[in-house]
Design an enzyme around this catalytic site. Sequence first.
Site, PDB file in Angstrom:
ATOM      1  CB  SER A  47      -1.110   0.041   1.298  1.00 38.91           C
ATOM      2  OG  SER A  47      -0.029  -0.080   2.458  1.00 38.91           O
ATOM      3  CG  HIS A  48       2.711   3.019   2.756  1.00 41.99           C
ATOM      4  ND1 HIS A  48       1.895   2.107   3.463  1.00 41.99           N
ATOM      5  CD2 HIS A  48       2.202   4.276   3.143  1.00 41.99           C
ATOM      6  CE1 HIS A  48       1.022   2.805   4.276  1.00 41.99           C
ATOM      7  NE2 HIS A  48       1.517   3.948   4.172  1.00 41.99           N
ATOM      8  CG  ASP A 178       4.872   3.061  10.098  1.00 44.39           C
ATOM      9  OD1 ASP A 178       4.009   3.401  10.452  1.00 44.39           O
ATOM     10  OD2 ASP A 178       5.603   3.182   8.842  1.00 44.39           O
ATOM     11  NE  ARG A 186      -8.510   7.988   1.788  1.00 43.81           N
ATOM     12  CZ  ARG A 186     -10.034   8.105   1.959  1.00 43.81           C
ATOM     13  NH1 ARG A 186     -10.197   7.283   3.252  1.00 43.81           N
ATOM     14  NH2 ARG A 186     -10.687   8.294   1.115  1.00 43.81           N
ATOM     15  CD  GLU A 188      -3.082  -3.020   2.808  1.00 44.79           C
ATOM     16  OE1 GLU A 188      -3.636  -3.783   2.289  1.00 44.79           O
ATOM     17  OE2 GLU A 188      -1.833  -2.949   2.895  1.00 44.79           O
TER      18      GLU A 188
END
Length: 349
Positions: A47-48, A178, A186, A188
């Site tokens: 997701s990042h 983290d 968000r 995800e």
Amino acid sequence: MTDTVTLTLSEANDLCLQILLRTGLSAGQAEAVSEVIVTAQRDECHSHGLYRLIGCVHSINTGGVNKVANPKVIDLSPAIVKVDADFGFSSYAYKKVISLAVAKAREQGLAALAINNCYHFSALWPEIEPLAEDGLAALALTPSHSWVAPAGGTKPLFGTNPIAFAWPRADGHPFVFDFATSATARGEIELHGRAAKKIKPGLAIDQDGQPTIDPSEALKGAMLTFGGHKGSALSAMVELLAGPLIGDMLSLESKAFDQGRGASPCHGELILIFDPAVFLGDTLAANLSRAEMLFDNILGQGARLPSQRRYSARQNSLANGLTISTNLYDDLLALLDTAPTALCMTLRG
């Protein structure tokens, strides 16, 4: 055609750079953003990772991000340093100031780094894990846009408001966690929407305040905090420490500042850096050993430490490359309009 594409870290970084430079983003910002994106993808934080390029390009193209940002460092006190990111990406401003912040921590034992007026889209652990690898402990906090309802509420107010912490270890990887104070990231929910998958119950409510497992309804409604009132209180803490304390925006203000562009959040970030050597002096080794006793007892019960999965994924990526979906890869190539032939041939091969 296969459902996935595998890239080396170098290929992924080149792809990031070409996409970002195509937007007119300065070379320094493009390099800093690419580094944090590839780092996240390397550890399979999907997701990042490369997915975030889509949002970065949108943020740049909608006029939010300053393409030629010139961060300004403000040496505020012996233990505090601030950097005005000039409405550029936070990762670039971070690179401009982190060496000074570390020097202050090694001198004073504790230093605070405030990043103001920055566009922040990434995970926080890439910023603090390297500090722990150098023997420091660190804590990072940042708000976002108002996407999350407070416990008992039904309307977005808080950001996802992540908290990250890193602790040094003499042998092996640092102890790092983290997590968002929202029940999930968000990104995800966005990835579930891309894959036409439902989200788990308890993560979000729709516009009417009713529980939903539909990603699109969740994105139109509000996310929820983890742990009910406990996560809600922590989220409020992040708002205050990484907002008013450092002279920057609350998530609610960041959302208003966006003016409907749908860009990455623009706000502040607070990083606290601790030097155990200054705190402990001659007792440093003994107390770091006590920390290891804690970790050993966690593992001894069959539990795992945060980031163990991520570190394992890192080893796999270093050995075998980064794997993303073909759909995402095609979306990324589309950002290039027409990608250079050599690059396309290399990546598709």
